[in-house]
Enzyme design. Structure first.
Site, PDB file in Angstrom:
ATOM      1  N   TYR A 129       0.828  -1.198   0.000  1.00 36.57           N
ATOM      2  CA  TYR A 129       0.000   0.000   0.000  1.00 36.57           C
ATOM      3  C   TYR A 129       0.868   1.256   0.000  1.00 36.57           C
ATOM      4  CZ  TYR A 129      -3.650   3.348   0.943  1.00 36.57           C
ATOM      5  OH  TYR A 129      -4.501   4.419   0.829  1.00 36.57           O
ATOM      6  N   THR A 244       3.787   9.410  12.128  1.00 36.19           N
ATOM      7  CA  THR A 244       5.247   9.382  12.098  1.00 36.19           C
ATOM      8  C   THR A 244       5.842  10.183  13.249  1.00 36.19           C
ATOM      9  OG1 THR A 244       7.150   9.632  10.631  1.00 36.19           O
ATOM     10  CG2 THR A 244       5.511  11.405  10.610  1.00 36.19           C
ATOM     11  N   GLN A 266       9.939  16.506  10.106  1.00 35.85           N
ATOM     12  CA  GLN A 266       9.029  15.425  10.455  1.00 35.85           C
ATOM     13  C   GLN A 266       7.624  15.949  10.688  1.00 35.85           C
ATOM     14  OE1 GLN A 266      10.788  12.803  10.072  1.00 35.85           O
ATOM     15  NE2 GLN A 266       9.145  11.327  10.307  1.00 35.85           N
ATOM     16  N   HIS A 269       4.803  16.189   7.847  1.00 34.36           N
ATOM     17  CA  HIS A 269       4.051  15.035   7.365  1.00 34.36           C
ATOM     18  C   HIS A 269       2.563  15.155   7.674  1.00 34.36           C
ATOM     19  CE1 HIS A 269       6.795  12.014   5.755  1.00 34.36           C
ATOM     20  NE2 HIS A 269       7.678  12.359   6.670  1.00 34.36           N
ATOM     21  N   GLU A 335      10.299   5.944  16.248  1.00 30.85           N
ATOM     22  CA  GLU A 335      10.378   5.450  14.870  1.00 30.85           C
ATOM     23  C   GLU A 335      11.725   5.865  14.259  1.00 30.85           C
ATOM     24  OE1 GLU A 335       7.926   5.959  10.645  1.00 30.85           O
ATOM     25  OE2 GLU A 335       7.697   7.449  12.242  1.00 30.85           O
ATOM     26  N   HIS A 336      12.042   7.157  14.342  1.00 31.54           N
ATOM     27  CA  HIS A 336      13.331   7.685  13.886  1.00 31.54           C
ATOM     28  C   HIS A 336      14.025   8.326  15.083  1.00 31.54           C
ATOM     29  CE1 HIS A 336      10.382   8.257  10.530  1.00 31.54           C
ATOM     30  NE2 HIS A 336      11.353   7.719   9.800  1.00 31.54           N
ATOM     31  N   ASP A 369      14.798   8.669   4.593  1.00 32.85           N
ATOM     32  CA  ASP A 369      13.521   8.660   3.877  1.00 32.85           C
ATOM     33  C   ASP A 369      13.700   8.336   2.397  1.00 32.85           C
ATOM     34  OD1 ASP A 369      11.992   9.254   6.090  1.00 32.85           O
ATOM     35  OD2 ASP A 369      11.935  11.412   5.710  1.00 32.85           O
ATOM     36  N   HIS A 428      -0.455 -39.136  21.555  1.00 36.56           N
ATOM     37  CA  HIS A 428       0.808 -38.644  21.007  1.00 36.56           C
ATOM     38  C   HIS A 428       1.915 -39.683  21.217  1.00 36.56           C
ATOM     39  CE1 HIS A 428      -1.300 -34.852  20.849  1.00 36.56           C
ATOM     40  NE2 HIS A 428      -0.222 -34.204  20.425  1.00 36.56           N
TER      41      HIS A 428
END
Length: 446
Positions: A129, A244, A266, A269, A335-336, A369, A428
């Protein structure tokens, strides 16, 4: 502009840190009631329902779900040469990194005559996606497609929202990136309806099959995330991605202009994007705040940036020293994560929890990125404590092959029986015993 959280002078537990640090996020549960009917309709009616929802949400209905091949080639022919060159370099670097992530088959000889082999098998078909919304993301095409290809995935489809301004097809730069990568199947469908159609498949307007996938990857908005949650019992997903985020661990010697620029980059975004500075220098904090205010005045997406920087998810966190800062950013699990300190590489080596770590003044998140070679589809909302970013491994599954001969099984049979009895699962144990019992042949007389 940025709020302050002062953690100096006190040692907080991990639980207290999670509560004290700036954190935004989205309430996926709040939109499940909206997304559930979309998924249900597409499960029942396939592409027809997806196109109807596309008209409602994207205000356009393409002639078909599948983008015609000539649209892909035309987009590549028309793309700006400088953008094409940048995409080609991004692809080249991503392939260098991701090709080194491939796993080989490993055989372990447990005992003489008994082995376990682990082989890695590519997922048969995947859906990748690529969002629309506030920006155009050809880089997300690269970040999703390259690891899937390097893993050896045999069949993949890219889904991206149809655009009113482009005849109901995805943005031409998205299509150009797909063409550069050799992607031949692109669907003009976005949002929750894209996730549902990738999950259940359908029939296109020309009667051609839209085959369902086995795994869906790629970031998206809250509705995409909700659809992933609803469909994950049918298909695999990479993660439930949140907004983000960037965290920067900096000391008093950090470049104020660069730190401010990275926080702003950032924030552009999304209004929910998180930008967090962790520092042991109150003076740096003051100067960064002033510099952010100055730079925001000339940035293109000023209103969006101001909203993101002023939200509860963003701010400046003051710590006692860099050791304290390491503990704080590990608890935050960004995340970063940028390290802009003295001895940045040594500090970075001490970090356990981050989607990706960017070391020193000349390794900004923007590099990652686009052209570092790393992947920018990364864990958000603290999930870097337990999860990794998108990689070749995302598109592989491990299969164990167990191969024991008679002697090897006989040697361990008693242990198998003992454990089966301990778990009250005697059948078993019997399944092992019968292999060594004298059993009359069929038709013999007792």
């Amino acid at each position: 502009m940025l709020s302050r959280t002062d953690l100096r002078g006190g040692a907080l537990s991990a639980a207290d840190l999670r509560r004290a640090l700036p954190r935004g996020g989205t309430d996926v549960d709040s939109v499940l009631a909206t997304v559930s009917p979309v998924v249900a309709a597409i499960r029942e009616r396939g592409a027809a329902a997806a196109l109807e929802y596309g008209q409602t949400f994207d205000r356009v209905t393409p002639d078909s779900v599948r983008v015609p091949a000539e649209r892909l080639s035309d987009a590549l022919d028309a793309v700006d040469p400088t953008v094409r060159a940048a995409l080609e370099e991004s692809i080249r670097r991503a392939r260098i990194v991701h090709s080194d992530q491939r796993r080989g088959t490993v055989r372990t000889d447990v005992v003489p005559g008994g082995s376990v082999t682990e082989k890695w098998v590519p997922i048969a078909r995947v859906g990748l996606y690529v969002p629309g919304g506030n920006a155009v993301y050809p880089s997300s095409v690269v970040m999703n497609v390259v690891p899937a290809q390097e893993a050896g995935v045999g069949s993949l489809v890219v889904a991206s929202p149809p655009q009113v301004d482009h005849g109901g097809w995805p943005h031409p730069t998205i299509l150009a990136a797909c063409a550069l990568l050799g992607v031949t199947e692109v669907w003009a469908v976005g949002g929750a309806q894209a996730v549902a159609l990738l999950t259940y498949g359908g029939t296109d307007t020309d009667g051609a099959e839209l085959a369902p996938v086995d795994l869906i990857t790629g970031p998206g908005n809250i509705y995409v995330t909700a659809a992933k949650r609803l469909c994950r019992s049918i298909v695999g997903i990479d993660s439930e991605a949140g907004p983000t985020e960037i965290a920067i661990l900096a000391d008093g010697e950090a470049d104020v202009v660069a730190v401010a620029a990275d926080l702003i980059s950032q924030a552009e975004h999304d209004v929910l994007a998180a930008s967090v500075l962790v520092t042991d220098s109150a003076d740096l904090a003051d100067r960064v705040d002033t510099e952010v205010t100055r730079q925001v005045e000339t940035t293109k997406h000023r209103d969006r940036v101001i909203a993101a920087l002023g939200g509860p998810q963003s701010g400046i966190v003051l710590v006692d020293d860099i050791d304290h800062g390491v503990a704080v950013v590990d608890a935050y699990a960004a995340e970063h994560l940028e390290i802009q300190t003295r001895d940045a590489a040594q500090v970075a080596a001490r970090i356990s929890n981050a989607g990706a770590i960017f070391v020193g003044r000349y390794s900004p998140v923007s590099l990652g990125d686009y052209c570092a070679g790393s992947n920018h589809v990364l864990p958000t909302s603290g999930s870097a404590r337990h999860s990794s970013g998108l990689s070749v491994q995302t598109f592989l599954k491990g299969v164990h092959i167990v191969d024991y001969d008679r002697a090897a099984l006989e040697a361990v049979a008693g242990h198998v029986v003992a454990l089966a009895d301990a778990e009250d699962l005697p059948a078993h144990g019997d399944a092992v015993k019968v292999r060594f019992a004298e059993v009359p042949s069929a038709g013999s007389v007792a």
